[in-house]
Design a protein around this motif. Structure first.
Motif, PDB file in Angstrom:
ATOM      1  N   UNK A  44       0.847  -1.298  -0.006  1.00 55.76           N
ATOM      2  CA  UNK A  44       0.108  -0.115  -0.015  1.00 55.76           C
ATOM      3  C   UNK A  44       0.877   1.339   0.112  1.00 55.76           C
ATOM      4  N   UNK A  45       0.608   1.898  -1.066  1.00 48.83           N
ATOM      5  CA  UNK A  45       1.578   3.314  -1.145  1.00 48.83           C
ATOM      6  C   UNK A  45       0.926   4.365  -0.859  1.00 48.83           C
ATOM      7  N   UNK A  46       1.404   5.253   0.284  1.00 48.88           N
ATOM      8  CA  UNK A  46       0.613   6.467   0.870  1.00 48.88           C
ATOM      9  C   UNK A  46       1.020   7.591   0.280  1.00 48.88           C
ATOM     10  N   UNK A  47       0.078   8.363  -0.286  1.00 49.93           N
ATOM     11  CA  UNK A  47       0.575   9.834  -0.670  1.00 49.93           C
ATOM     12  C   UNK A  47      -0.431  10.868  -0.132  1.00 49.93           C
ATOM     13  N   UNK A  48       0.362  11.842   0.626  1.00 44.01           N
ATOM     14  CA  UNK A  48      -0.299  12.797   1.334  1.00 44.01           C
ATOM     15  C   UNK A  48       0.239  14.111   0.736  1.00 44.01           C
ATOM     16  N   UNK A  49      -0.798  15.095   0.475  1.00 46.00           N
ATOM     17  CA  UNK A  49      -0.331  16.213  -0.083  1.00 46.00           C
ATOM     18  C   UNK A  49       0.064  17.400   0.605  1.00 46.00           C
ATOM     19  N   UNK A  50       0.483  17.407   1.913  1.00 48.94           N
ATOM     20  CA  UNK A  50       0.917  18.372   2.837  1.00 48.94           C
ATOM     21  C   UNK A  50      -0.044  19.462   3.002  1.00 48.94           C
ATOM     22  N   UNK A  51      -1.399  19.159   2.912  1.00 51.05           N
ATOM     23  CA  UNK A  51      -2.425  20.329   3.231  1.00 51.05           C
ATOM     24  C   UNK A  51      -2.620  20.411   4.684  1.00 51.05           C
ATOM     25  N   UNK A  52      -2.480  21.786   5.373  1.00 48.40           N
ATOM     26  CA  UNK A  52      -2.651  21.802   6.901  1.00 48.40           C
ATOM     27  C   UNK A  52      -3.980  21.380   7.286  1.00 48.40           C
ATOM     28  N   UNK A  53      -5.221  21.558   6.719  1.00 39.76           N
ATOM     29  CA  UNK A  53      -6.351  21.436   7.417  1.00 39.76           C
ATOM     30  C   UNK A  53      -7.087  20.270   6.760  1.00 39.76           C
ATOM     31  N   UNK A  54      -7.567  19.313   7.742  1.00 35.57           N
ATOM     32  CA  UNK A  54      -8.383  18.130   7.291  1.00 35.57           C
ATOM     33  C   UNK A  54      -9.620  18.516   7.247  1.00 35.57           C
ATOM     34  N   UNK A  55     -10.129  19.298   6.278  1.00 35.95           N
ATOM     35  CA  UNK A  55     -11.397  19.320   6.453  1.00 35.95           C
ATOM     36  C   UNK A  55     -12.289  18.509   5.798  1.00 35.95           C
ATOM     37  N   UNK A  56     -13.551  18.060   6.144  1.00 38.51           N
ATOM     38  CA  UNK A  56     -14.323  17.090   5.751  1.00 38.51           C
ATOM     39  C   UNK A  56     -14.359  17.089   4.285  1.00 38.51           C
ATOM     40  N   UNK A  57     -14.469  15.935   3.506  1.00 34.52           N
ATOM     41  CA  UNK A  57     -14.635  15.821   1.931  1.00 34.52           C
ATOM     42  C   UNK A  57     -13.275  16.672   1.429  1.00 34.52           C
ATOM     43  N   UNK A  58     -12.419  17.183   1.882  1.00 33.36           N
ATOM     44  CA  UNK A  58     -11.314  18.002   1.141  1.00 33.36           C
ATOM     45  C   UNK A  58     -10.131  16.780   0.689  1.00 33.36           C
ATOM     46  N   UNK A  59      -9.852  16.723  -0.387  1.00 34.18           N
ATOM     47  CA  UNK A  59      -8.897  15.588  -0.812  1.00 34.18           C
ATOM     48  C   UNK A  59      -7.537  16.014  -0.119  1.00 34.18           C
ATOM     49  N   UNK A  60      -7.107  15.101   0.695  1.00 29.54           N
ATOM     50  CA  UNK A  60      -5.930  15.240   1.511  1.00 29.54           C
ATOM     51  C   UNK A  60      -4.797  14.328   0.896  1.00 29.54           C
ATOM     52  N   UNK A  61      -5.103  13.216   0.294  1.00 32.49           N
ATOM     53  CA  UNK A  61      -4.118  12.120  -0.289  1.00 32.49           C
ATOM     54  C   UNK A  61      -4.735  11.098  -0.945  1.00 32.49           C
ATOM     55  N   UNK A  62      -4.126  10.075  -1.345  1.00 35.12           N
ATOM     56  CA  UNK A  62      -4.517   8.903  -1.720  1.00 35.12           C
ATOM     57  C   UNK A  62      -3.650   7.609  -1.415  1.00 35.12           C
TER      58      UNK A  62
END
Ligand code: AMP
Length: 391
Positions: free
Chosen positions: A351-369
């Motif tokens: 499983x390869x984790x990709x996170x986008x470095x966004x500060x705020x984890x708001x609901x429905x916001x794309x944060x990674x995959x």
């Protein structure tokens, strides 16, 4: 499908383009996750990056040589971006027309602005697809409640009303179940001030997408077709290979390549399609950039869509799009970040984790995959189930 046949250099917006080699600086308008992944791929190849985005420490700015902290329509910043860059690209389609003009006159923008203009507006986009002779659902532009009623009368129910501009992830659209509802839907969506269309409802059994690349030398390469699942109008899963016959895969690839050629585009084009039970394909939407449904290529193809984008805009030969393994890509939205981080010590090694470095984890916001590699798509889906993060 992979076309390595070189054609004569094309004049892109009146210019022929030489290769822009590693060491050169690529400017990106827009500092979100797509810009970030373009920059990460390009840096591996030796390119330098500068990005223009209003949010300090943007996902893309974090991995670039420099970020110009300025809004997307800031003309002075656009001039500075042009001065600092050997070539410019964008990570979203709603580029301000005047900024596009400045960038094109003061720098090299191999993608040009024509495709942007087309994809900024559903009506222009649908007309361009129709003019290319490729299949789309029947639609009508409606300028009044009466026209909306008439259109639903002709197209039948259910039908879908959509704003021509400004809609994404299902925003700015409504399913209409009856002629009476057409009027009310018109009055509601017309408040946005956007032009409106009504289109035929396609009873699809599957959503597919293709990401096709084309460089200024006229070379095209299409990535394996992805099978997509949306949840609440947001892309949830993309799978490759798509679980359809090779005939359908070939037709879908052909549609994407034909469209890229007919539009004389440079860069990447994502083509979202519906597949019906009787094997018909309809184009739904286009995006002139890397696409969420192409993120699986990062870990499952010889070349990622982001490297391919860099290659296409720099007029390098395109990389092989060969799929190396079955894969499932699943989006990590705001609400999934904490559970993923809780499980990070026990995630399977494929499983390869990709996170986008966004500060705020708001609901429905794309944060990674996550890209889940397995021996089959079914096995990868089983891993998704076992993670118990997505309901
Ligand atoms: P769009 O914003 O056009 O990508 O539409 C978002 C989602 O709405 C699509 O992924 C489909 O699930 C659904 N949808 C859009 N247009 C149609 C249509 N003509 N027929 C059936 N479903 C549609």
């Amino acid at each position: 499908m992979y076309n390595r046949e070189k054609k004569k250099p094309l004049a892109v917006d009146g210019r022929e383009q030489a290769m822009i080699k590693p060491g050169a600086t690529i400017g990106i308008l827009g500092g979100g996750q797509l810009g970030r992944m373009i920059a990460l791929a390009g840096r591996e190849m030796g390119y330098r990056f500068v990005v223009q985005d209003p949010t300090p420490d943007s996902p893309c700015g974090q991995v670039c040589d420099e970020q110009l902290v300025a809004s997307y329509d800031d003309r002075d910043a656009a001039r500075m971006l042009a001065a600092k860059s050997d070539v410019i690209t964008y990570e979203f389609e709603n580029v301000d027309a005047q900024v596009a003009e400045i960038l094109e006159s003061e720098a090299s923008v191999p993608q040009g602005s024509r495709l942007l203009t087309i994809t900024q507006n559903r009506i222009r986009e649908k007309n361009a697809i129709q003019a290319s002779g490729l299949p789309i659902a029947a639609f009508q532009v409606v300028a009044s409640a009466e026209e909306a009623r008439n259109a639903v009368g002709e197209l039948g129910t259910p039908a879908i009303m959509k704003t021509a501009t400004g809609g994404y992830d299902g925003k700015g659209q409504r399913v209409i179940q009856s002629i009476e509802e057409a009027e009310e839907a018109f009055n509601q969506l017309a408040q946005s001030g956007a032009e409106l269309i009504i289109e035929e409802f396609v009873p699809f059994m599957m959503e597919l997408s293709a990401v096709v690349a084309r460089n200024a030398a006229g070379e095209t390469a299409v990535f394996p077709i992805a099978e997509n699942v949306h949840q609440q109008n947001i892309l949830h899963l993309s799978m490759a290979p798509a679980r359809v016959s090779s005939d359908i895969l070939q037709r879908a690839e052909k549609i994407a390549v034909e469209l890229a050629e007919k539009l004389n585009m440079v860069g990447l084009l994502a083509v979202e399609m519906f597949l019906t039970k009787d094997g018909k394909l309809y184009i739904n939407e286009l995006a002139p950039r890397p696409h969420n449904s192409g993120h699986y290529t990062m870990d499952a193809c010889v070349t990622s869509q982001f490297e391919q984008h860099v290659r296409a805009i720099c007029n390098l030969p395109l990389g092989s799009t060969r799929l190396l393994t079955p894969v499932v890509m699943i989006n990590i939205l705001g609400e999934h970040v904490a559970p993923i981080l809780d499980k990070i010590g026990t995630l399977p090694t494929t499983v390869k984790l990709h996170l986008y470095g966004k500060q705020e984890a708001k609901e429905k916001r794309k944060m990674g995959h996550l890209n889940i590699i397995a021996d089959s798509v079914e096995e990868a889906l089983q891993i998704v189930d076992e993670l118990k993060i997505w309901s």
